[in-house]
Write a protein that holds these residues in place. Sequence first.
Motif, PDB file in Angstrom:
ATOM      1  N   GLN A 391      49.048  97.044  25.919  1.00 25.80           N
ATOM      2  CA  GLN A 391      48.412  97.417  27.193  1.00 25.80           C
ATOM      3  C   GLN A 391      49.455  97.850  28.226  1.00 25.80           C
ATOM      4  O   GLN A 391      49.250  98.802  28.970  1.00 25.80           O
ATOM      5  CB  GLN A 391      47.582  96.247  27.738  1.00 25.80           C
ATOM      6  N   ALA A 392      50.585  97.139  28.263  1.00 32.45           N
ATOM      7  CA  ALA A 392      51.649  97.510  29.202  1.00 32.45           C
ATOM      8  C   ALA A 392      52.207  98.886  28.853  1.00 32.45           C
ATOM      9  O   ALA A 392      52.451  99.724  29.733  1.00 32.45           O
ATOM     10  CB  ALA A 392      52.759  96.455  29.190  1.00 32.45           C
ATOM     11  N   ALA A 393      52.404  99.137  27.558  1.00 24.46           N
ATOM     12  CA  ALA A 393      52.914 100.448  27.127  1.00 24.46           C
ATOM     13  C   ALA A 393      51.921 101.555  27.488  1.00 24.46           C
ATOM     14  O   ALA A 393      52.321 102.653  27.892  1.00 24.46           O
ATOM     15  CB  ALA A 393      53.169 100.437  25.619  1.00 24.46           C
ATOM     16  N   LEU A 394      50.646 101.258  27.340  1.00 18.42           N
ATOM     17  CA  LEU A 394      49.619 102.248  27.672  1.00 18.42           C
ATOM     18  C   LEU A 394      49.682 102.621  29.151  1.00 18.42           C
ATOM     19  O   LEU A 394      49.656 103.804  29.515  1.00 18.42           O
ATOM     20  CB  LEU A 394      48.235 101.681  27.332  1.00 18.42           C
ATOM     21  N   ARG A 395      49.834 101.612  30.008  1.00 25.55           N
ATOM     22  CA  ARG A 395      49.899 101.893  31.454  1.00 25.55           C
ATOM     23  C   ARG A 395      51.217 102.545  31.838  1.00 25.55           C
ATOM     24  O   ARG A 395      51.288 103.272  32.817  1.00 25.55           O
ATOM     25  CB  ARG A 395      49.726 100.611  32.264  1.00 25.55           C
ATOM     26  N   ALA A 396      52.251 102.296  31.031  1.00 26.33           N
ATOM     27  CA  ALA A 396      53.554 102.908  31.312  1.00 26.33           C
ATOM     28  C   ALA A 396      53.613 104.353  30.835  1.00 26.33           C
ATOM     29  O   ALA A 396      54.596 105.051  31.071  1.00 26.33           O
ATOM     30  CB  ALA A 396      54.664 102.095  30.653  1.00 26.33           C
ATOM     31  N   GLY A 397      52.562 104.798  30.156  1.00 26.06           N
ATOM     32  CA  GLY A 397      52.519 106.182  29.687  1.00 26.06           C
ATOM     33  C   GLY A 397      53.073 106.369  28.292  1.00 26.06           C
ATOM     34  O   GLY A 397      53.140 107.504  27.805  1.00 26.06           O
ATOM     35  N   ASN A 398      53.450 105.274  27.633  1.00 22.68           N
ATOM     36  CA  ASN A 398      53.975 105.360  26.265  1.00 22.68           C
ATOM     37  C   ASN A 398      52.813 105.192  25.285  1.00 22.68           C
ATOM     38  O   ASN A 398      52.668 104.156  24.623  1.00 22.68           O
ATOM     39  CB  ASN A 398      55.042 104.286  26.042  1.00 22.68           C
ATOM     40  N   ARG A 399      51.964 106.213  25.210  1.00 27.45           N
ATOM     41  CA  ARG A 399      50.704 106.061  24.493  1.00 27.45           C
ATOM     42  C   ARG A 399      50.907 105.881  22.989  1.00 27.45           C
ATOM     43  O   ARG A 399      50.141 105.168  22.335  1.00 27.45           O
ATOM     44  CB  ARG A 399      49.788 107.239  24.802  1.00 27.45           C
ATOM     45  N   GLY A 400      51.885 106.553  22.413  1.00 31.67           N
ATOM     46  CA  GLY A 400      52.128 106.386  20.985  1.00 31.67           C
ATOM     47  C   GLY A 400      52.496 104.957  20.641  1.00 31.67           C
ATOM     48  O   GLY A 400      51.960 104.359  19.692  1.00 31.67           O
ATOM     49  N   THR A 401      53.424 104.374  21.398  1.00 29.36           N
ATOM     50  CA  THR A 401      53.830 102.978  21.192  1.00 29.36           C
ATOM     51  C   THR A 401      52.647 102.048  21.424  1.00 29.36           C
ATOM     52  O   THR A 401      52.432 101.093  20.661  1.00 29.36           O
ATOM     53  CB  THR A 401      54.978 102.607  22.142  1.00 29.36           C
ATOM     54  N   ALA A 402      51.885 102.325  22.474  1.00 31.80           N
ATOM     55  CA  ALA A 402      50.727 101.491  22.793  1.00 31.80           C
ATOM     56  C   ALA A 402      49.740 101.475  21.631  1.00 31.80           C
ATOM     57  O   ALA A 402      49.238 100.411  21.240  1.00 31.80           O
ATOM     58  CB  ALA A 402      50.045 102.012  24.065  1.00 31.80           C
TER      59      ALA A 402
END
Length: 817
Positions: A391-402
């Motif tokens: 979820q943190a990665a998603l909000r940080a814009g790192n969608r692939g990692t998320a």
Amino acid sequence: MTAFPKRQGRWIPWAMAAFVLLMWGRAWAVEVTRVTVSLTPTRVVVELAEPVPAKVVKIDDHELLIALKDATVSDRLLPRAGGIAVQVRRRTPSVTTLLVRTEQPILAMEHGWTGRRLVISLSLERVIRSKAPRSIKRPADVLTPERILGRVPAKAGSPAEETHLVAREGFSGTVDDLLLEVKSTLCREGDGMDRILTLMQSGAYRRAEQEATKSLKLSEMPRGCAEGLEILQVLSAFRSAEGSMHKDGLVALPARINDFISRYPDSPYLPYALTMLGGTYAALEDYGMAEGYFRVVLEDHTGFTGAPGTAFRLGKLLRKTDRAVEALPMLETVEALGESLSFAAEARKEMALILYDVGDFSRSQALFEALMAESEEAVWKDPDLLLYGGQAALRAGNRGTARRYLVQFANLFPEAEGADMALESVGESWLDDGRRDRAEAFFRMVIERYTEGDGYVTALVRLAEQLPDREEKEALYTKVIDDFKDHPLARLSMLRMAALYGEAGEYEASVEMVKKLLEIGAGGLRAEAYARAEQAVLGHFKALMADGRYVDLIAYFEKERRLLHKLENPDIFLLAGEAFMTAHLYGSAAKELERAIVLSMKRLKWSGEERLAGLYFQLGQALDEGGRKKEAQTIFTRYLERYPKAPGQGEAALRLGRILYDAGELEQAESLFKQSLALGGDAEARIWLSRCREDLGDHAASASWLEEAIPLLEAQDPVPTASLYAAYRRLGDLSMKLGRYHGAVDAFAGAEKYAGEEVSGEELRFLRADALAKGGEADKAMVLYRAVSSSDDEFWSGMATERIRSMELKKRLGGER
């Protein structure tokens, strides 16, 4: 497992576009459909029907301007939350400027477009607390933090708070350090202290508590030993209650801890007791008391070895009460103490959660990843690390990692709380990447795997928003509405259903759905619900008027009057006024048109000159037709003065002229009729000019105006027979007065041509015969007189007979000469 905090407003990706008004003298404006303010993270989001050129400028430490080109916004959409207010600074035909004012200084600002949303992220010096604990009156025998300190404990960030957290080697930094503080040498060999400590160190707290109770019954026990045994007894009870699923053990703890504090006010174990007291109140959700006790420990017991654990507990409490910004510096200090603390990993996790709450998603992601990397078993011991890290990665814009973390979490722990939300979030990430096909696949996966949960409900709504098929959309929204009535998205689904009905032309069903939503409470969707109701009502009214069903419109208006008055949409009352006009209910028409004017002036985007001019003109019409001539005179006079370029000037001048003519103001009336004629007036203005001239004694000019009017009337389609009859009849009468007998013959013939059934044809033939006789055409006149005398019309046949006798007598008398 703790549910992961959801993003505010995430599940309302767009509001249906409200009404876009073509203002007089300007182009179509893009409607601002939603303005939101959030505090964690701090940001202002302006959502429009489509992106527009925009500028965001910070003008001082507390204010910034948002300039939107070719956009319009309703004042009712502008929010105020947590010391941040948004208002309209200025409106021009081409630019709308919003002013954002904050109570706290703006340290930094970033902005950018995300689809149709302009997102302005702010860093403020300090965020105002949204959930400050309430002050509760306590009985006199209850030890409160204030009674212990003799004053109110210092709050976070105050000068009075000088907390110095230290980590001592060999100590855990929690209340469990009490096991190292209490020395067995305080007791005699048979007092049981060694056994109790051993039991507690192995986690057998209930047995330890029982053993301490037995030992305290021994006689002649040294004071230090009794004090140590009692605090260990309290710690055992505290740990047992904390580990229990029930609160029964917690309820009795405050009295036991207070009893220890009262009997040993100078005890070296006092900070342990106070920390346990704060922890007990926190577990009982009395956060105000809990915070007070934690602050007493940190403020009044510097050097306390368990202070890091107390600070950690206070930080968790602050985050739980939506005060993550206050918790951040405290957790940073705790986390910096490193691995010497027994709860170091838990502190890092709490730190990562707080960073997420304050909007520092990159650091939050990094911390979760560090926790996952500590060992191969880390994610198995704490699956939340994958969920939170994703979820943190998603909000940080790192969608692939998320996506990698979230899919791994859902696959490894499909029954875990949050697994449905993890897969739903993956679908959201694909939407952000423009891959609707993959997004739909994940939404369907959630729906197939689960039957409840936030992720499941959200997937139902998000899938419905993507589908083109109306039936499938309705089925999904209906499931949310029927099966999850208390879920926030049930209200959004009702709004979406109302939109579907409106788009299909089922306007009444759309309004009914909005009414149901308002009845149960629309919350943050209230503005959008009212906008949807406005759109549906307007669509319904326009369709009814187009079909000539004005009676049905009036009936619906009266039925829904209460709701419509709440909407305060001028167009609704304008259409209602027009329906009342069509039904010849002029009093009601005037009432609704007056309301439309008032509302138009309240709503800036509706108050263009052209629009107000039209409303004033229609109000004047209603008053005029309803016989309220004085009021109509006032309205038309104002209209002619204020709106000299309005398209209704010609008819307004004509109507005002008629009112003044009836009042005997002939010269003013004639001037207005000429004004109407100059503005494109047709036959009617000429007819009224003819009347004015006739009443003023100028019969020649009167006849001349009629001669101009008659061809114009005859050119109309359909032909206005009644008006033509009246014009020809008056022209005939005027021609007789002027001695233009041949013209009179033609005029009366024209009147006969257009006469209705209610007019006597014998009268017109009689008048034509009179004109012929006076014009020297006695033979033709005699033919007409004889035809009239032989008719069934008793009056005119009698008149014609008298004329015949008179003409015959005159002829005989003339022959005798």
